[in-house]
Design an enzyme around this catalytic site. Sequence first.
Site, PDB file in Angstrom:
ATOM      1  N   THR A 154       0.766  -1.160   0.069  1.00 45.68           N
ATOM      2  CA  THR A 154      -0.008  -0.007  -0.015  1.00 45.68           C
ATOM      3  C   THR A 154       0.909   1.221  -0.092  1.00 45.68           C
ATOM      4  OG1 THR A 154      -0.202   0.349   2.454  1.00 45.68           O
ATOM      5  CG2 THR A 154      -1.572  -1.357   1.533  1.00 45.68           C
ATOM      6  N   ASP A 155       0.278   2.382  -0.363  1.00 41.76           N
ATOM      7  CA  ASP A 155       0.995   3.607  -0.042  1.00 41.76           C
ATOM      8  C   ASP A 155       0.497   4.272   1.304  1.00 41.76           C
ATOM      9  OD1 ASP A 155       2.409   5.851  -0.332  1.00 41.76           O
ATOM     10  OD2 ASP A 155       1.479   6.340  -2.384  1.00 41.76           O
ATOM     11  N   TRP A 156       1.245   5.071   1.754  1.00 46.31           N
ATOM     12  CA  TRP A 156       1.208   5.804   3.281  1.00 46.31           C
ATOM     13  C   TRP A 156      -0.264   5.656   3.808  1.00 46.31           C
ATOM     14  CZ3 TRP A 156       5.409   7.017   5.847  1.00 46.31           C
ATOM     15  CH2 TRP A 156       5.379   7.745   7.145  1.00 46.31           C
TER      16      TRP A 156
END
Length: 763
Positions: free
Chosen positions: A303-305
């Site tokens: 995932t991203d942040w």
Amino acid sequence: MKKIFFWILLLNFQGVLTEAFAQEDSDKYIDTLIGKMTLSEKVGQMTQLTLEMVSKGDGYKMKSPHELDEAKLEDVLLRHHIGSILNCAGTPHTIEKWGGIINKIQEVAMKDRLQIPVLYGIDAIHGANYTIGATLYPQEIGLAASWNLELVEQAAALTAYETRASGIPWTFSPTLDLAVNPEWPRVWESFGEDPHLMAEMGVAMTKGFQGDDVAQKDRIAACLKHFVGYGAPKSGKDRSPAWIPERMMREYFLPPFQAAIDAGAKSIMINSGEVNGVPVHASKWLLTDILRDEMGFEGVAVTDWFDIWNLVERHAVAKDKRQAVKMAIDAGVDMSMVPLDLDFGPILISLVEDGEISMERIDLSVRRILKMKQELGLFENYKVVPGDYPAFASKKHQQVAFDLAAESITLLKNEAGFLPISKKSKILLCGPNANSMRPLNGGWSYSWQGDVTDQYAQEYHTIYEAFVNKFGKKNINLIEGVSYDMAASYDVDQWVNPEEITKAAEAVDYIVLCLGENSYTEKPGDLNDLSISANQRALAKVASATGKPVILVLTAGRPRVIHDIVSDIPAVLHTYLPGNYGADALSEILTGEVNPSGKLPYTYPRYTNDLVPYYHKVSEGLAHNDGNEYTEPFFNPQWEFGYGLSYTQFEYSNLEISSASMSRNGSLKITVEVKNVGKRAGKEVVQLYLSDLVATVSPSVKRLKRFQKIDLQPGASEKVVFKLEEKDLAFVGIDQQWVAETGTFKVCIGGESTQFELVESIK
């Protein structure tokens, strides 16, 4: 001779067997390891935390200088069995400091029962940009403007070397987001608007990072981002919704990712936004049906942040964190970049224990993560060895950074051969980008927003400093005129008395205007007007009104609209974000020591309401209708994709195709002769565009299909050969399937054109 041939075959066969046995042993090792793991240990491998979570300080308020907190570290690694850590805790580190951080983390990880090393990741997107003293190259948009695949692959390989020197084996790069909306604040992190150029650049960068064996101590794992559609937000704002028809998704947005996947990319990061109303982190169709089943990706999807939690907080598709975790894991996520809490693990454990997520699904992600760690050689070589990287920031690395900056800078306007200029020229240097390293490097440079770049890049040259070195201090007068509002990194609010500029212009030969943007990335780079700021435009008008020749130097991560000032300016150079050696390269281009060869990797718009890519439809570019209406062309950019001038001239001739017809499963050879008819050596990007003249889905006016950068001495010529196959003629049809339809196609190279027919078979 037969005996030699036999032994060659035998050796090759033995090599294949050895590789097969090695893979079998690898699979058995991972299966055995997974068989020993508890559910908590498995879920730990699927969790990624930021370095702040194991450092002294609270949240984003870290102790300075940075220190690891051993109690936090042991809790995270030994109690929660966390498998991955990222980021730099808000400050860059020397390679020695990084080595200490990484070795301590791995030392603690080895105290855990199964001794699984931590996978550390960083945004090394234009060099090891969180390592003090590392070589910083042009940002991705500048790499694309070079159109030089060999140099881009070399820069990625050197970035891998310096990132591994820091003890880090994983980079969140390359960015393969098709930047179709020039307002988007991450345009500069991409390779621009064209799928073919992006695919070729993405493959070059992936190969440079990973090499033939990613376990080697000078290679790192690539992470393609952000899958998929992130660069097309309808509003132009970061992390805002995109609306992309499936046919366009398949034809334009997926191919660059497919090319890099086929090149062996080890991991992929998910788009933070939503596409057609569905957040990508919750889209099983995109993350499993398309990415895994259709595209064949076998690596790690991270995932991203904060983006699983954003299914609750931003997208409102999950009522709570538990539902968000289930959505993301069901969709196909392997690793969650949490990154500042430990909630993900217990929630996922509960979902498995309650039967809502199967153990088989968990094992699938854990196997991918452990395989990547094994491929990186981390189980055997997880320690950083001081002194193992003697070429860190060496002259060789610096030369590649300079060469890429020089080949990326694009000459957009040069009235009557105005440039180059003499080294004896007297110059008035103006603009907010004239004496700062921040705009040269952009974001992700020593810090997330690049706001500390001037502090850490003091050994390199601003434009002013490079000009002083090139023209002499007595010949350079610096009056910035306007300066940036540091509270809004991309805007300008301070104005110096214009009369000072008018008076100073009397004593110089030229005014060089350094305009554009300050460093930014992601949401802080959102803007409401693509026009360059009002005060910078006012400064340009003051400079033009002096009567002295003006050279406009643009340093920006996206194409800021300048149509109201550019007509009065005889010369325009676009540097993009050229890195620490950008100013040196610019000074040598101005004096003619380097001949500019960059070409635009995006369409440069003339107006803020005309944001159409070069591969627009025929109806978007009509200039007239029966001579009565639509007298103004609908597609009228300031400069078109692929445009860029040189100090020499190139002549194209003898465009030939091997046959007037191509059958299905056949191919065509296309040749063109390119001659340097000027007086300077120069590099030219030979670009082949293809037009499908009639199709069941409205065709684009043209599409880039091949390119090659060549270097010619004055008077020299070269025959450039391209090959087209049936797949190059295909598009995604109404039924969402790729199809090449029989009919007439037009080939254009450098103003030359010819046509051929695709037929079922050649009789």
